[in-house]
Structure formats: structure tokens, C-alpha cells
Design an enzyme around this catalytic site. Structure first.
Site, PDB file in Angstrom:
ATOM      1  N   LYS A 179       0.650  -1.164   0.002  1.00  0.00           N
ATOM      2  CA  LYS A 179       0.055  -0.076  -0.084  1.00  0.00           C
ATOM      3  C   LYS A 179       0.885   1.059   0.016  1.00  0.00           C
ATOM      4  O   LYS A 179       1.875   1.326   0.658  1.00  0.00           O
ATOM      5  CB  LYS A 179      -0.913   0.109   1.300  1.00  0.00           C
ATOM      6  CG  LYS A 179      -2.114  -1.076   1.272  1.00  0.00           C
ATOM      7  CD  LYS A 179      -2.853  -0.870   2.513  1.00  0.00           C
ATOM      8  CE  LYS A 179      -4.156  -1.784   2.606  1.00  0.00           C
ATOM      9  NZ  LYS A 179      -3.672  -3.280   2.458  1.00  0.00           N
ATOM     10  N   GLY A 191     -10.524  -4.369   8.250  1.00  0.00           N
ATOM     11  CA  GLY A 191     -10.257  -4.602   9.494  1.00  0.00           C
ATOM     12  C   GLY A 191     -11.506  -4.621  10.539  1.00  0.00           C
ATOM     13  O   GLY A 191     -11.246  -4.751  11.853  1.00  0.00           O
ATOM     14  N   ARG A 234     -23.060  -3.222  -5.170  1.00  0.00           N
ATOM     15  CA  ARG A 234     -24.176  -3.160  -5.790  1.00  0.00           C
ATOM     16  C   ARG A 234     -24.459  -1.510  -6.408  1.00  0.00           C
ATOM     17  O   ARG A 234     -25.139  -1.758  -7.361  1.00  0.00           O
ATOM     18  CB  ARG A 234     -25.439  -3.254  -4.430  1.00  0.00           C
ATOM     19  CG  ARG A 234     -25.463  -4.501  -4.156  1.00  0.00           C
ATOM     20  CD  ARG A 234     -26.872  -4.464  -3.125  1.00  0.00           C
ATOM     21  NE  ARG A 234     -27.370  -5.609  -2.628  1.00  0.00           N
ATOM     22  CZ  ARG A 234     -27.868  -6.678  -3.278  1.00  0.00           C
ATOM     23  NH1 ARG A 234     -28.248  -6.637  -4.529  1.00  0.00           N
ATOM     24  NH2 ARG A 234     -27.939  -7.932  -2.687  1.00  0.00           N
ATOM     25  N   GLY A 266     -13.944  -6.037   5.080  1.00  0.00           N
ATOM     26  CA  GLY A 266     -14.927  -6.583   5.878  1.00  0.00           C
ATOM     27  C   GLY A 266     -15.181  -8.125   5.468  1.00  0.00           C
ATOM     28  O   GLY A 266     -16.182  -8.602   6.218  1.00  0.00           O
ATOM     29  N   GLY A 299      -7.906 -10.004   4.069  1.00  0.00           N
ATOM     30  CA  GLY A 299      -6.571  -9.783   4.841  1.00  0.00           C
ATOM     31  C   GLY A 299      -6.775 -10.283   6.002  1.00  0.00           C
ATOM     32  O   GLY A 299      -6.680 -11.318   6.765  1.00  0.00           O
TER      33      GLY A 299
END
Length: 232
Positions: A23, A95, A107, A156, A177
């Protein structure tokens, strides 16, 4: 938070045989230059890190390394692609173990794509203006019914069922992750999520791989977070 220590990233590259992604802060060109210089395979211009620039993202066309960027809607996705992103992902709340934001973003993007597909061509310029997106990319989406790059779900995802849900909503793959590494049995959960992605339309298979995984990571309520990454 900032980019990880280059020494640690190089150690990871040397230790594994698979591609490595790292990142950088949004807009931080030099962090991206460093990652390219040390041989990273992919760069994630990530809202999870504290943004370095609140106006501009990195011009990804100046790099040889492919970039992935987050998007909550079609306009954001096409702007990032216009800057040179080779992959888009949802801006789910990393997280948290709570998939609701990733679901909302996927969506939203799919709904906006469906609307473009049936839009008269003479209305595309107005649509491009409303989306804040390059006209040629809007035209591509209308003609092809999809983004010009792959679109992954991220943020999530904590269970095989979460991963299968995102695939059924139309994503091309998933990033996981903390949903793996903060669970009771990371190795077993990782394998189960891979199987769920491969068999996302097979409930019996998903049920089978979901058995005996141990505790998933603790889920957090999005509306109780002090900071939400998606707003960055």
C-alpha cells in the site's frame, strides 16, 4: 499511517513465490516510486493509510507497476481507471469483519452500469459529466456492460459466505486480509474462502467448506467507528 518499511517489503518478496502487493498513501508519488524501485508486483493506492493529498491521486500512467484503487461508485471507478489504475476494488471497511460497505459499493457500481447499458447514446455526455468520468470510459461501459478492468471486493470479508456473496453480486474476485489473519485458524479459513470463490453458486459446497473453521474475526459496527476509510 504510512507505507510499510521497504526492508520488510523486500524480505516478504524474497520469502514468497507469489506476487506481492503493498500500500501507498493516496497521492503519495514518492512512496509509489520507492515500491517500484524495490521490485513490488502491485501497488494499492489505499484509503486505509492516511491520505497524503486530499485533491489528487497518483498519475498511475507514469509507472510500470500496475495499481489497484478503491471505488464506492462508478464515477470513482472510472476516474481511477482514467488515471491508469489496472484494477478496481470496493472501499469496504478494512479490519472490521463487516461486509456491509463492500456490498453497498458493489451494488452501487453494478446498478450504475445497468443504467448506462440502456441509456441512449446522445445522453452519454451528460452521464459522463454527472459521473465526473472520462467520456470514452463511460462509452466503453455502456457498450460492454462492465468496467474496462477487473473489479474486486475488499474490506470486511470474513467468511466463505461473505466471499461467495460478493462474487454473486458481480465482482471478479476478492481481497481478504484481517478476515483471515485475525481468525482462529487462518490457514484453514484461507483455503475455505478460496473454495467459496471458486464455487460461489454452489451452496452445498460453501456449507461444506464453512464447517469447523473456528472463530471468525470479531465484527465491528460501521456506525460506531471514529473514522471510516471509505470517505477518504
Amino acid at each position: 499511517s504510512r507505507m510499510s518499511d521497504p526492508k520488510m517489503i523486500k524480505e516478504i518478496i524474497d520469502a514468497v513465490s507469489i506476487p506481492v502487493m503493498a500500500k501507498v498513501r493516496i497521492g503519495h508519488v514518492v512512496e509509489a516510486q520507492i515500491l517500484q524501485a524495490i521490485g513490488i508486483d502491485y501497488i494499492d493506492e489505499s484509503e486505509v493509510l492516511t491520505p497524503a493529498d486530499d485533491l489528487f491521486h497518483i498519475n498511475k500512467k507514469e509507472f510500470n507497476v500496475p495499481f489497484v484503487c478503491g471505488a464506492r461508485n462508478l464515477g470513482e471507478a472510472l476516474r481511477r481507471i482514467g488515471e491508469g489504475a489496472c484494477m478496481i476494488r470496493t472501499k469496504g471497511e478494512a479490519g472490521t469483519g463487516n461486509v456491509i460497505e463492500a456490498v453497498r459499493h458493489m451494488r452501487t457500481i453494478q446498478s450504475q452500469i445497468r443504467k448506462l447499458k440502456v441509456m441512449p447514446k446522445e445522453e452519454l455526455m451528460i452521464a459522463a459529466k454527472e459521473l465526473g468520468a472520462p467520456y470514452d470510459l463511460v462509452e466503453y461501459v455502456r457498450e460492454n456492460g462492465k468496467l474496462p478492468v477487473i473489479n474486486f471486493a475488499a474490506g470486511g470479508i470474513a467468511t466463505p459466505a461473505d466471499a461467495a456473496l460478493m462474487m454473486q453480486l458481480g465482482c471478479d474476485g476478492v481481497f481478504v486480509g484481517s478476515g483471515i489473519f485475525k481468525s482462529e485458524n487462518p490457514a484453514k479459513r484461507a483455503k475455505a474462502i478460496v473454495e467459496a470463490v471458486k464455487n460461489y453458486n454452489n451452496p452445498l459446497k460453501i456449507a461444506e467448506v464453512s464447517e469447523g473453521l473456528g472463530e471468525a474475526m470479531t465484527g465491528l459496527e460501521i456506525d460506531k467507528l471514529d473514522v471510516t476509510f471509505a470517505e477518504r
